[in-house]
Design a protein around this motif. Structure first.
Motif, PDB file in Angstrom:
ATOM      1  N   GLY A 121      49.121  37.169  39.216  1.00 39.20           N
ATOM      2  CA  GLY A 121      48.226  37.999  39.989  1.00 39.20           C
ATOM      3  C   GLY A 121      48.138  37.500  41.415  1.00 39.20           C
ATOM      4  N   ILE A 122      48.710  38.277  42.351  1.00 42.51           N
ATOM      5  CA  ILE A 122      48.671  37.915  43.758  1.00 42.51           C
ATOM      6  C   ILE A 122      47.502  38.627  44.414  1.00 42.51           C
ATOM      7  N   THR A 123      46.661  37.871  45.109  1.00 41.11           N
ATOM      8  CA  THR A 123      45.476  38.435  45.742  1.00 41.11           C
ATOM      9  C   THR A 123      45.663  38.535  47.251  1.00 41.11           C
ATOM     10  N   MET A 124      44.741  39.245  47.897  1.00 40.25           N
ATOM     11  CA  MET A 124      44.778  39.367  49.351  1.00 40.25           C
ATOM     12  C   MET A 124      44.617  37.991  49.999  1.00 40.25           C
ATOM     13  N   LEU A 130      39.850  45.755  45.783  1.00 38.45           N
ATOM     14  CA  LEU A 130      41.278  45.526  45.980  1.00 38.45           C
ATOM     15  C   LEU A 130      42.005  45.185  44.683  1.00 38.45           C
ATOM     16  N   GLY A 131      41.365  44.335  43.868  1.00 41.65           N
ATOM     17  CA  GLY A 131      42.027  43.869  42.655  1.00 41.65           C
ATOM     18  C   GLY A 131      43.219  42.996  42.997  1.00 41.65           C
ATOM     19  N   PHE A 132      44.168  42.918  42.064  1.00 40.29           N
ATOM     20  CA  PHE A 132      45.391  42.149  42.296  1.00 40.29           C
ATOM     21  C   PHE A 132      46.400  43.029  43.029  1.00 40.29           C
ATOM     22  N   LEU A 133      46.963  42.503  44.095  1.00 47.14           N
ATOM     23  CA  LEU A 133      47.944  43.273  44.853  1.00 47.14           C
ATOM     24  C   LEU A 133      49.263  43.376  44.097  1.00 47.14           C
ATOM     25  N   PHE A 134      49.625  42.275  43.407  1.00 50.35           N
ATOM     26  CA  PHE A 134      50.841  42.237  42.595  1.00 50.35           C
ATOM     27  C   PHE A 134      50.535  41.461  41.327  1.00 50.35           C
ATOM     28  N   GLY A 135      51.205  41.792  40.251  1.00 47.42           N
ATOM     29  CA  GLY A 135      51.028  41.040  39.017  1.00 47.42           C
ATOM     30  C   GLY A 135      49.784  41.455  38.265  1.00 47.42           C
ATOM     31  N   GLN A 136      49.561  40.776  37.148  1.00 47.75           N
ATOM     32  CA  GLN A 136      48.456  41.113  36.277  1.00 47.75           C
ATOM     33  C   GLN A 136      47.535  39.911  36.111  1.00 47.75           C
ATOM     34  N   ASP A 137      46.299  40.194  35.741  1.00 48.81           N
ATOM     35  CA  ASP A 137      45.333  39.137  35.476  1.00 48.81           C
ATOM     36  C   ASP A 137      45.578  38.593  34.068  1.00 48.81           C
ATOM     37  N   VAL A 138      46.583  37.746  33.933  1.00 53.80           N
ATOM     38  CA  VAL A 138      46.928  37.213  32.617  1.00 53.80           C
ATOM     39  C   VAL A 138      45.972  36.094  32.231  1.00 53.80           C
ATOM     40  N   ASN A 139      45.881  35.088  33.048  1.00 57.89           N
ATOM     41  CA  ASN A 139      44.934  33.997  32.841  1.00 57.89           C
ATOM     42  C   ASN A 139      44.746  33.282  34.155  1.00 57.89           C
ATOM     43  N   ALA A 140      43.983  32.207  34.158  1.00 56.83           N
ATOM     44  CA  ALA A 140      43.623  31.549  35.405  1.00 56.83           C
ATOM     45  C   ALA A 140      44.831  31.118  36.212  1.00 56.83           C
ATOM     46  N   LEU A 141      45.865  30.653  35.540  1.00 58.66           N
ATOM     47  CA  LEU A 141      47.034  30.165  36.252  1.00 58.66           C
ATOM     48  C   LEU A 141      48.264  31.011  35.965  1.00 58.66           C
ATOM     49  N   GLY A 142      48.070  32.203  35.399  1.00 59.07           N
ATOM     50  CA  GLY A 142      49.210  32.949  34.923  1.00 59.07           C
ATOM     51  C   GLY A 142      49.789  33.986  35.846  1.00 59.07           C
TER      52      GLY A 142
END
Length: 296
Positions: free
Chosen positions: A253-256, A239-251
């Motif tokens: 990326g919206i997940t399922m 699935l990966g991130f539904l929205f946003g990017q994997d910037v950092n731990a708190l930065g």
């Protein structure tokens, strides 16, 4: 060789007991421990008359039988939820894989819905209050969540996002040569221990006198703690991130997992408000109605 700022993964055999061809894994034992711990605690709760304030409570026999219903609801719902929410294309292409539970793939949100449905059906069959059963379960579920997340860590699965600067990062065998957050332990600490303490304090303060209050508190609490932990957890690969990017731990990326927690939080808030206003409390029948029903 693991990076300097990383801890080696503790190589724990996922098989706890092996008797010839029969293997019992830690993951299975975590389910058993959660069910037994929850069953024992639930029995203690229904025996505490002071917590109920006149609200009809289930018997010890009801609790014993309910465990079987909930176990089936969790397993079936958890599997169906994973198939629908996390990897539907794969299972449409290979439908027999749906039955291969031993290969992994369970969804908490699906298991939660399955358990709720099982409890409502059980309440209907036994003429019990469905909200009362949900409240009891809300208090004991964190026990199972704690053991389940510990088992995830032992299995080296559902690991966290890359954390090169975190001093307690772990290099998981299946996560590549990258130090990662031990997000399973974060979830065990928040969804398990923290929620257990919150619910234990809530049941001592409010008891079961307002049906739905404890259930709503748990649902809201789980949605908040799970969303927090999702910021540290690597999303499912398919699935990966539904929205946003994997910037950092708190930065970002919206997940399922985050997305599924939104309706949970809304349902929890509504349940708390309705219970606090007394809407969910069973109304007492007037003496005239009771007399007609032959109750007095």
């Amino acid at each position: 060789m693991p990076p300097l700022l990383a801890l080696p993964f503790p190589a724990v055999d996922p098989v706890a007991v092996s008797l010839g061809p029969v293997e019992i894994k830690w993951y299975a034992l975590s389910y058993i421990a959660g069910l037994i711990g929850g069953w024992f605690y639930a029995r203690r709760l229904v025996q505490a008359e002071s917590l109920w304030g006149g609200v009809k409570r289930p018997s010890l026999t009801d609790i014993d039988d309910l465990v079987v219903w909930v176990a089936l609801g969790v397993v079936l719902g958890g599997r169906i939820g994973y198939v629908l929410f996390y990897n539907l294309p794969l299972y449409l292409d290979q439908p027999l894989e749906i039955l291969a539970i031993r290969n992994g793939g369970m969804s908490f949100h699906g298991g939660f819905l399955g358990a709720v449905l099982a409890m409502l059906l059980f309440a209907r069959a036994r003429s019990l209050g469905g909200l009362n059963l949900l409240d009891i379960s809300a208090v004991v579920v964190p026990i199972g969540l704690f053991f389940g997340r510990i088992a995830n860590f032992v299995n080296g699965e559902l690991w966290g996002r890359a954390a090169p600067d975190f001093p307690y990062a772990v290099v998981f065998p299946t996560g590549g040569d990258v130090p990662r957050y031990p997000s399973q332990l974060f979830e065990a600490a928040t969804e398990g221990l923290l929620l257990f303490v919150v619910m234990a304090l809530a049941v001592r303060r409010f008891g079961f006198r307002r049906p739905g209050l404890l259930g709503g508190l748990f649902v809201l609490g789980y949605a908040v703690t799970r969303t927090f932990c999702e910021f540290f957890r690597e999303p499912d690969r398919q699935l990966g991130f539904l929205f946003g990017q994997d910037v950092n731990a708190l930065g970002g990326g919206i997940t399922m997992g985050m997305l599924l927690c939104v309706p949970m939080a809304l349902v929890g808030i509504v349940a708390i408000v309705l219970a606090a206003r007394g809407v969910t409390r069973p109304r007492r029948k007037s003496p005239e109605i009771q007399a007609e029903a032959g109750q007095i």
